[in-house]
Design a protein around this motif. Sequence first.
Motif, PDB file in Angstrom:
ATOM      1  N   ARG A  44       3.247  11.251   2.329  1.00  0.00           N
ATOM      2  CA  ARG A  44       4.182  10.959   3.410  1.00  0.00           C
ATOM      3  C   ARG A  44       5.355  10.177   2.822  1.00  0.00           C
ATOM      4  N   PRO A  45       6.453  10.038   3.545  1.00  0.00           N
ATOM      5  CA  PRO A  45       7.534   9.196   3.034  1.00  0.00           C
ATOM      6  C   PRO A  45       7.016   7.801   2.667  1.00  0.00           C
ATOM      7  N   GLY A  46       7.383   7.349   1.473  1.00  0.00           N
ATOM      8  CA  GLY A  46       6.965   6.035   1.002  1.00  0.00           C
ATOM      9  C   GLY A  46       5.605   6.001   0.344  1.00  0.00           C
ATOM     10  N   SER A  47       4.935   7.126   0.171  1.00  0.00           N
ATOM     11  CA  SER A  47       3.579   7.114  -0.360  1.00  0.00           C
ATOM     12  C   SER A  47       3.518   6.644  -1.813  1.00  0.00           C
ATOM     13  N   VAL A  48       2.383   6.013  -2.127  1.00  0.00           N
ATOM     14  CA  VAL A  48       2.036   5.637  -3.498  1.00  0.00           C
ATOM     15  C   VAL A  48       0.824   6.465  -3.881  1.00  0.00           C
ATOM     16  N   VAL A  49       0.974   7.301  -4.898  1.00  0.00           N
ATOM     17  CA  VAL A  49      -0.070   8.240  -5.314  1.00  0.00           C
ATOM     18  C   VAL A  49      -0.853   7.649  -6.479  1.00  0.00           C
ATOM     19  N   LEU A  50      -2.170   7.579  -6.329  1.00  0.00           N
ATOM     20  CA  LEU A  50      -3.039   7.035  -7.381  1.00  0.00           C
ATOM     21  C   LEU A  50      -3.610   8.162  -8.233  1.00  0.00           C
ATOM     22  N   SER A  96       0.827  -1.202   0.000  1.00  0.00           N
ATOM     23  CA  SER A  96       0.000   0.000   0.000  1.00  0.00           C
ATOM     24  C   SER A  96       0.861   1.251   0.000  1.00  0.00           C
ATOM     25  N   HIS A  97       2.079   1.122   0.499  1.00  0.00           N
ATOM     26  CA  HIS A  97       3.052   2.209   0.505  1.00  0.00           C
ATOM     27  C   HIS A  97       4.412   1.601   0.761  1.00  0.00           C
ATOM     28  N   GLY A  98       5.449   2.378   0.480  1.00  0.00           N
ATOM     29  CA  GLY A  98       6.797   1.924   0.752  1.00  0.00           C
ATOM     30  C   GLY A  98       7.211   2.227   2.179  1.00  0.00           C
ATOM     31  N   GLY A  99       8.498   2.065   2.459  1.00  0.00           N
ATOM     32  CA  GLY A  99       9.010   2.305   3.803  1.00  0.00           C
ATOM     33  C   GLY A  99       8.852   3.758   4.214  1.00  0.00           C
ATOM     34  N   ARG A 100       8.419   3.985   5.422  1.00  0.00           N
ATOM     35  CA  ARG A 100       8.213   5.342   5.923  1.00  0.00           C
ATOM     36  C   ARG A 100       9.537   6.002   6.338  1.00  0.00           C
ATOM     37  N   ASP A 101      10.619   5.262   6.236  1.00  0.00           N
ATOM     38  CA  ASP A 101      11.921   5.813   6.618  1.00  0.00           C
ATOM     39  C   ASP A 101      12.670   6.397   5.426  1.00  0.00           C
ATOM     40  N   ARG A 102      12.063   6.337   4.234  1.00  0.00           N
ATOM     41  CA  ARG A 102      12.724   6.859   3.041  1.00  0.00           C
ATOM     42  C   ARG A 102      11.849   7.949   2.445  1.00  0.00           C
ATOM     43  N   ASP A 131       7.693  -1.042  -8.504  1.00  0.00           N
ATOM     44  CA  ASP A 131       8.400  -2.313  -8.369  1.00  0.00           C
ATOM     45  C   ASP A 131       9.738  -2.156  -7.658  1.00  0.00           C
ATOM     46  N   GLU A 132      10.294  -0.947  -7.668  1.00  0.00           N
ATOM     47  CA  GLU A 132      11.492  -0.702  -6.868  1.00  0.00           C
ATOM     48  C   GLU A 132      11.144  -0.691  -5.379  1.00  0.00           C
ATOM     49  N   MET A 133       9.968  -0.181  -5.049  1.00  0.00           N
ATOM     50  CA  MET A 133       9.523  -0.242  -3.659  1.00  0.00           C
ATOM     51  C   MET A 133       9.301  -1.682  -3.223  1.00  0.00           C
ATOM     52  N   THR A 134       8.680  -2.473  -4.082  1.00  0.00           N
ATOM     53  CA  THR A 134       8.388  -3.861  -3.696  1.00  0.00           C
ATOM     54  C   THR A 134       9.656  -4.678  -3.574  1.00  0.00           C
ATOM     55  N   ALA A 135      10.668  -4.334  -4.366  1.00  0.00           N
ATOM     56  CA  ALA A 135      11.939  -5.059  -4.292  1.00  0.00           C
ATOM     57  C   ALA A 135      12.792  -4.597  -3.127  1.00  0.00           C
ATOM     58  N   ARG A 136      12.407  -3.463  -2.507  1.00  0.00           N
ATOM     59  CA  ARG A 136      13.148  -2.919  -1.362  1.00  0.00           C
ATOM     60  C   ARG A 136      14.616  -2.695  -1.714  1.00  0.00           C
ATOM     61  N   VAL A 137      14.817  -2.031  -2.843  1.00  0.00           N
ATOM     62  CA  VAL A 137      16.184  -1.782  -3.278  1.00  0.00           C
ATOM     63  C   VAL A 137      16.903  -0.899  -2.268  1.00  0.00           C
TER      64      VAL A 137
END
Length: 352
Positions: free
Chosen positions: A296-302, A144-150, A335-341
């Motif tokens: 917010r950090p890590g957000s995915v905007v639709l 639903s979103h990426g890491g909140r620390d980035r 997909d970069e978020m899902t891979a946690r690069v």
Amino acid sequence: MLYAGIAWGAGGYEIEVVGADGATAAPRARFGADRVADMAGHLRGLGPELTTVVESTNGILDGRLMAAGLTVFRADPPLLPPRPGFGSVPAAEIARAAAGAPSALARLIRTRGTQTGREPELAAWIEGTASEVARLTAEGRLLSHGGRDRKEIALTFDDGPQPGNTERVLDVLERYGVPATFFCVGMNARAHPDILTRMREQGHGFGNHTWSHPFLPELTRSQLTEQIERTQEAIAEAAGGPAPTVFRPPYGSRTPEVLGWLAESGLTTALWDVVPDDWAMPGADAVARTVLDQARPGSVVLLHDGGGDRSQTVEALPAVIEGLLGRGYRFTLVDEMTARVDEPARTAVPAA
């Protein structure tokens, strides 16, 4: 009164027109998915007393038809015979069902789209998946979103490609050097491969958004599989690269069973946490303001580049990008978020 039923298939659309008695009233017409404007003109030419009817697995056409001035209704499964494994109920069946029970149709509203009248059902489906969403998120199969620390953001665009809209979105993204993820509808991807080629050349990512934008809980597992696999093939062929690794359910529609099927398909389900409802056309300023307020950090905007008039989205996009850049955000792909690069996300540059 005339009733035009619109069916979809692998190659495009078919129209059958009947009168109030169910008798054929105009020759059958077929249009490729790249000829939606021509189809709208054909329907307008049938006269002002026309009722245009789509069925509920056809979720990418009504916005464009309504933007062209047509009145569009939706026929739901209880009114229709069973669907085939791939494709909609035949156009003649849709038209005759509409003529036989016009009061059972749902008149679609441009600011509510194909889901008009089904919002409570959709909300109940989504609410019922809370525990499954949490489980799949913990397993890395749903985002639903990426890491909140980035301090990074993923811009995403659904329902395209749509000529005009998508190119204008790409123009803005290119001007700022911003990558985005496009969740493409298979029918549109097959019809407009040149646009997907440009997306790939600009470094954008791709996601699977089904072939025809249906309500997923209405589909059997085999019907959902056909939607996904044909879209995977269409995107890979059009873009000249690998098939997507992420999938977004139309409307966010889902049940625990559907989420289980998606997880077993090997695709990561990509949702969102910033939703400005740009498809409802609240105004460009409102779209930009909502994104900037919710990000917010890590957000995915639709956002949306297809399915109707997306001029407000295009108009809002520079303010969105500049506002996020001004707050120190970087832009990345889903997909970069899902891979946690581990490497830093690509940094956007101010427009010249």
